[in-house]
Design a protein around this motif. Structure first.
Motif, PDB file in Angstrom:
ATOM      1  N   ILE A   1      32.140   8.454 -19.826  1.00  0.00           N
ATOM      2  CA  ILE A   1      33.108   7.776 -18.954  1.00  0.00           C
ATOM      3  C   ILE A   1      32.466   6.551 -18.314  1.00  0.00           C
ATOM      4  O   ILE A   1      33.066   5.469 -18.243  1.00  0.00           O
ATOM      5  CB  ILE A   1      33.624   8.753 -17.878  1.00  0.00           C
ATOM      6  CG1 ILE A   1      34.431   9.871 -18.531  1.00  0.00           C
ATOM      7  CG2 ILE A   1      34.475   8.025 -16.838  1.00  0.00           C
ATOM      8  CD1 ILE A   1      34.778  11.010 -17.588  1.00  0.00           C
ATOM      9  N   ALA A   2      31.210   6.719 -17.858  1.00  0.00           N
ATOM     10  CA  ALA A   2      30.508   5.591 -17.231  1.00  0.00           C
ATOM     11  C   ALA A   2      30.251   4.469 -18.224  1.00  0.00           C
ATOM     12  O   ALA A   2      30.374   3.276 -17.880  1.00  0.00           O
ATOM     13  CB  ALA A   2      29.192   6.077 -16.626  1.00  0.00           C
ATOM     14  N   MET A   3      29.905   4.804 -19.460  1.00  0.00           N
ATOM     15  CA  MET A   3      29.665   3.770 -20.464  1.00  0.00           C
ATOM     16  C   MET A   3      30.951   3.002 -20.777  1.00  0.00           C
ATOM     17  O   MET A   3      30.922   1.782 -20.999  1.00  0.00           O
ATOM     18  CB  MET A   3      29.115   4.391 -21.745  1.00  0.00           C
ATOM     19  CG  MET A   3      27.722   4.974 -21.639  1.00  0.00           C
ATOM     20  SD  MET A   3      26.446   3.787 -21.141  1.00  0.00           S
ATOM     21  CE  MET A   3      26.229   4.255 -19.410  1.00  0.00           C
ATOM     22  N   ALA A   4      32.093   3.692 -20.762  1.00  0.00           N
ATOM     23  CA  ALA A   4      33.367   2.996 -20.954  1.00  0.00           C
ATOM     24  C   ALA A   4      33.600   2.002 -19.830  1.00  0.00           C
ATOM     25  O   ALA A   4      34.038   0.866 -20.063  1.00  0.00           O
ATOM     26  CB  ALA A   4      34.506   4.016 -21.012  1.00  0.00           C
ATOM     27  N   ALA A   5      33.276   2.397 -18.599  1.00  0.00           N
ATOM     28  CA  ALA A   5      33.430   1.489 -17.457  1.00  0.00           C
ATOM     29  C   ALA A   5      32.513   0.286 -17.580  1.00  0.00           C
ATOM     30  O   ALA A   5      32.909  -0.852 -17.293  1.00  0.00           O
ATOM     31  CB  ALA A   5      33.148   2.243 -16.157  1.00  0.00           C
ATOM     32  N   LEU A   6      31.278   0.519 -18.020  1.00  0.00           N
ATOM     33  CA  LEU A   6      30.355  -0.600 -18.208  1.00  0.00           C
ATOM     34  C   LEU A   6      30.856  -1.542 -19.296  1.00  0.00           C
ATOM     35  O   LEU A   6      30.769  -2.770 -19.170  1.00  0.00           O
ATOM     36  CB  LEU A   6      28.965  -0.078 -18.560  1.00  0.00           C
ATOM     37  CG  LEU A   6      28.217   0.660 -17.454  1.00  0.00           C
ATOM     38  CD1 LEU A   6      26.905   1.211 -17.984  1.00  0.00           C
ATOM     39  CD2 LEU A   6      27.965  -0.245 -16.260  1.00  0.00           C
ATOM     40  N   GLY A   7      31.383  -0.969 -20.384  1.00  0.00           N
ATOM     41  CA  GLY A   7      31.930  -1.806 -21.445  1.00  0.00           C
ATOM     42  C   GLY A   7      33.090  -2.652 -20.968  1.00  0.00           C
ATOM     43  O   GLY A   7      33.224  -3.823 -21.358  1.00  0.00           O
ATOM     44  N   LEU A   8      33.924  -2.092 -20.094  1.00  0.00           N
ATOM     45  CA  LEU A   8      35.070  -2.842 -19.569  1.00  0.00           C
ATOM     46  C   LEU A   8      34.644  -3.976 -18.642  1.00  0.00           C
ATOM     47  O   LEU A   8      35.465  -4.833 -18.306  1.00  0.00           O
ATOM     48  CB  LEU A   8      36.013  -1.894 -18.825  1.00  0.00           C
ATOM     49  CG  LEU A   8      36.872  -0.990 -19.718  1.00  0.00           C
ATOM     50  CD1 LEU A   8      37.502   0.123 -18.901  1.00  0.00           C
ATOM     51  CD2 LEU A   8      37.956  -1.820 -20.405  1.00  0.00           C
ATOM     52  N   GLY A   9      33.382  -3.972 -18.240  1.00  0.00           N
ATOM     53  CA  GLY A   9      32.885  -5.063 -17.402  1.00  0.00           C
ATOM     54  C   GLY A   9      32.270  -6.199 -18.193  1.00  0.00           C
ATOM     55  O   GLY A   9      31.738  -7.139 -17.605  1.00  0.00           O
ATOM     56  N   VAL A  10      32.366  -6.137 -19.511  1.00  0.00           N
ATOM     57  CA  VAL A  10      31.699  -7.129 -20.361  1.00  0.00           C
ATOM     58  C   VAL A  10      32.688  -7.789 -21.303  1.00  0.00           C
ATOM     59  O   VAL A  10      33.452  -7.114 -21.992  1.00  0.00           O
ATOM     60  CB  VAL A  10      30.574  -6.469 -21.185  1.00  0.00           C
ATOM     61  CG1 VAL A  10      29.932  -7.472 -22.120  1.00  0.00           C
ATOM     62  CG2 VAL A  10      29.533  -5.877 -20.259  1.00  0.00           C
ATOM     63  N   ASP A  11      32.668  -9.109 -21.324  1.00  0.00           N
ATOM     64  CA  ASP A  11      33.438  -9.879 -22.291  1.00  0.00           C
ATOM     65  C   ASP A  11      32.523 -10.197 -23.476  1.00  0.00           C
ATOM     66  O   ASP A  11      31.514 -10.878 -23.320  1.00  0.00           O
ATOM     67  CB  ASP A  11      33.939 -11.172 -21.640  1.00  0.00           C
ATOM     68  CG  ASP A  11      34.901 -11.940 -22.526  1.00  0.00           C
ATOM     69  OD1 ASP A  11      34.852 -11.768 -23.750  1.00  0.00           O
ATOM     70  OD2 ASP A  11      35.708 -12.716 -21.988  1.00  0.00           O
ATOM     71  N   LEU A  12      32.861  -9.680 -24.659  1.00  0.00           N
ATOM     72  CA  LEU A  12      31.996  -9.869 -25.825  1.00  0.00           C
ATOM     73  C   LEU A  12      31.782 -11.337 -26.163  1.00  0.00           C
ATOM     74  O   LEU A  12      30.759 -11.700 -26.739  1.00  0.00           O
ATOM     75  CB  LEU A  12      32.586  -9.140 -27.038  1.00  0.00           C
ATOM     76  CG  LEU A  12      32.513  -7.612 -27.005  1.00  0.00           C
ATOM     77  CD1 LEU A  12      33.229  -7.024 -28.212  1.00  0.00           C
ATOM     78  CD2 LEU A  12      31.069  -7.152 -26.975  1.00  0.00           C
ATOM     79  N   ARG A  13      32.732 -12.191 -25.804  1.00  0.00           N
ATOM     80  CA  ARG A  13      32.561 -13.619 -26.078  1.00  0.00           C
ATOM     81  C   ARG A  13      31.417 -14.187 -25.256  1.00  0.00           C
ATOM     82  O   ARG A  13      30.645 -15.020 -25.738  1.00  0.00           O
ATOM     83  CB  ARG A  13      33.856 -14.371 -25.777  1.00  0.00           C
ATOM     84  CG  ARG A  13      34.987 -14.020 -26.744  1.00  0.00           C
ATOM     85  CD  ARG A  13      36.322 -14.539 -26.272  1.00  0.00           C
ATOM     86  NE  ARG A  13      36.727 -13.914 -25.013  1.00  0.00           N
ATOM     87  CZ  ARG A  13      37.914 -14.086 -24.447  1.00  0.00           C
ATOM     88  NH1 ARG A  13      38.808 -14.892 -25.008  1.00  0.00           N
ATOM     89  NH2 ARG A  13      38.218 -13.485 -23.309  1.00  0.00           N
TER      90      ARG A  13
END
Length: 343
Positions: A297-309
């Motif tokens: 769950i925490a890794m999903a939150a971290l991913g949502l904080g990052v724009d791949l561009r």
């Protein structure tokens, strides 16, 4: 009553979104396992990548942010505490002194060399620490455990995990092809995989072609290597004043030297209790399951904080640093195996 519940209710949308992403990542890993017998990307990596992919096309609004902050903060810290149940310090005694000392030396030298390579390649201090920790010990879990101590942001964590994961998959695919040229026995090859491959499932995948002895040796060495996470987080916690700037509103010098976050104390305490057989056996599996779920769950939150561009703009340096670190780790591991007469 409703007013008292409002702060908690504000967390629900963001937490629910992270749970959905973590569940999708789990299903994808299950599909990998079904198709290939071993997952090449585990749930944590997939959760980061799915979250980052979603964030690239959509920016969460204010409705989602409290739950996302909670998932990437307190939930992650709780997961780190529960990871202590996965460590059994008795493994060190059972393996004898030479192997654990050799692994500790490889981890220490790899940490120093990886950090140095990252700085030479222009990585910021915190990113270099994350790449070094993930490379030297256990990939995602080490990065997740170290990040709160040094104040790493979501973009830094996601960058380190994403590119370390790519190299980890490449190592799983390429290491068996190198085995004939290295002249190692099945046991020696298993130890090399345990010293270099990032995740336990990936160690199993890398050693499976060489038989059960190779798989057993690789798993033991990998678990001993994971034990190095405790001393690492303790050392970084004791250096926290130098590695992490004071929080907003915190007076410089107010935090005492040797400040240690609560979750690191909990992690070490749970590992010690487990080693002393004070944690009921019936509780170990639920604790490990809870740690995995909360970390996903925490890794999903971290991913949502990052724009791949935006991530792509720093990707070359991070990838180069991780690749250089991995080559150093392989060289150090081979040297240790031959020095200990385990080849």
């Amino acid at each position: 009553m409703i007013q008292a519940l409002q702060p908690s209710l504000r967390l629900l949308p963001g937490i629910a979104l992270c749970i959905g992403i973590a569940l999708a990542a789990h299903l994808l890993e299950a599909a990998e396992r079904q198709a290939f017998r071993h997952p090449w990307l585990d749930t944590l990596v997939l959760a980061i990548l799915l979250g980052a992919a979603l964030r690239t096309g959509w920016e969460p609004g204010e409705r989602w942010r409290p739950g996302l902050r909670f998932s990437a903060g307190p939930l992650l810290e709780t997961a780190i505490v529960l990871l202590g149940a996965s460590l059994d310090l008795r493994l060190v005694l059972a393996a004898g002194p030479a192997l654990p000392l050799g692994i500790a030396a490889v981890v220490l030298l790899s940490l120093l060399a990886s950090y140095g390579a990252g700085r030479i390649l222009g990585l910021p201090h915190r990113m270099a620490v994350l790449v070094a920790a993930g490379n030297a010990i256990c990939g995602n879990s080490a990065i997740a455990a170290v990040a709160p101590i040094i104040g790493a942001g979501a973009r830094e964590v996601a960058s380190a995990i994403a590119f370390t994961a790519v190299l980890g998959v490449g190592l799983v695919l390429g290491l068996p092809l190198l085995a004939p040229a290295l002249g190692l026995s099945a046991q020696g090859y298993g130890m090399l995989a345990g010293m270099t491959v990032y995740a336990v499932p990936q160690v199993l995948a890398a050693t499976a072609p060489f038989g059960s002895l190779s798989m057993q040796a690789g798993t033991l060495v990998k678990l001993l290597r994971v034990l190095m996470l405790g001393p690492l987080v303790l050392a970084l916690s004791l250096l926290a004043r130098r590695l992490r700037p004071p929080a907003p509103g915190e007076a410089a010098g107010r935090r005492p030297a040797g400040y240690m976050p609560w979750f690191i104390i909990g992690f070490l305490l749970l590992a010690l209790l487990n080693a002393l057989s004070l944690v009921p056996q019936a509780a170990l599996a639920p604790l490990r399951l809870a740690a995995g779920l909360l970390t996903g769950i925490a890794m999903a939150a971290l991913g949502l904080g990052v724009d791949l561009r935006a991530l792509g703009r720093v990707g070359v340096r991070v990838t180069a640093a991780a690749a250089a670190s991995l080559l150093v780790l392989i060289g150090l591991s081979l040297g240790a195996i031959r020095l200990l007469g385990l080849a």
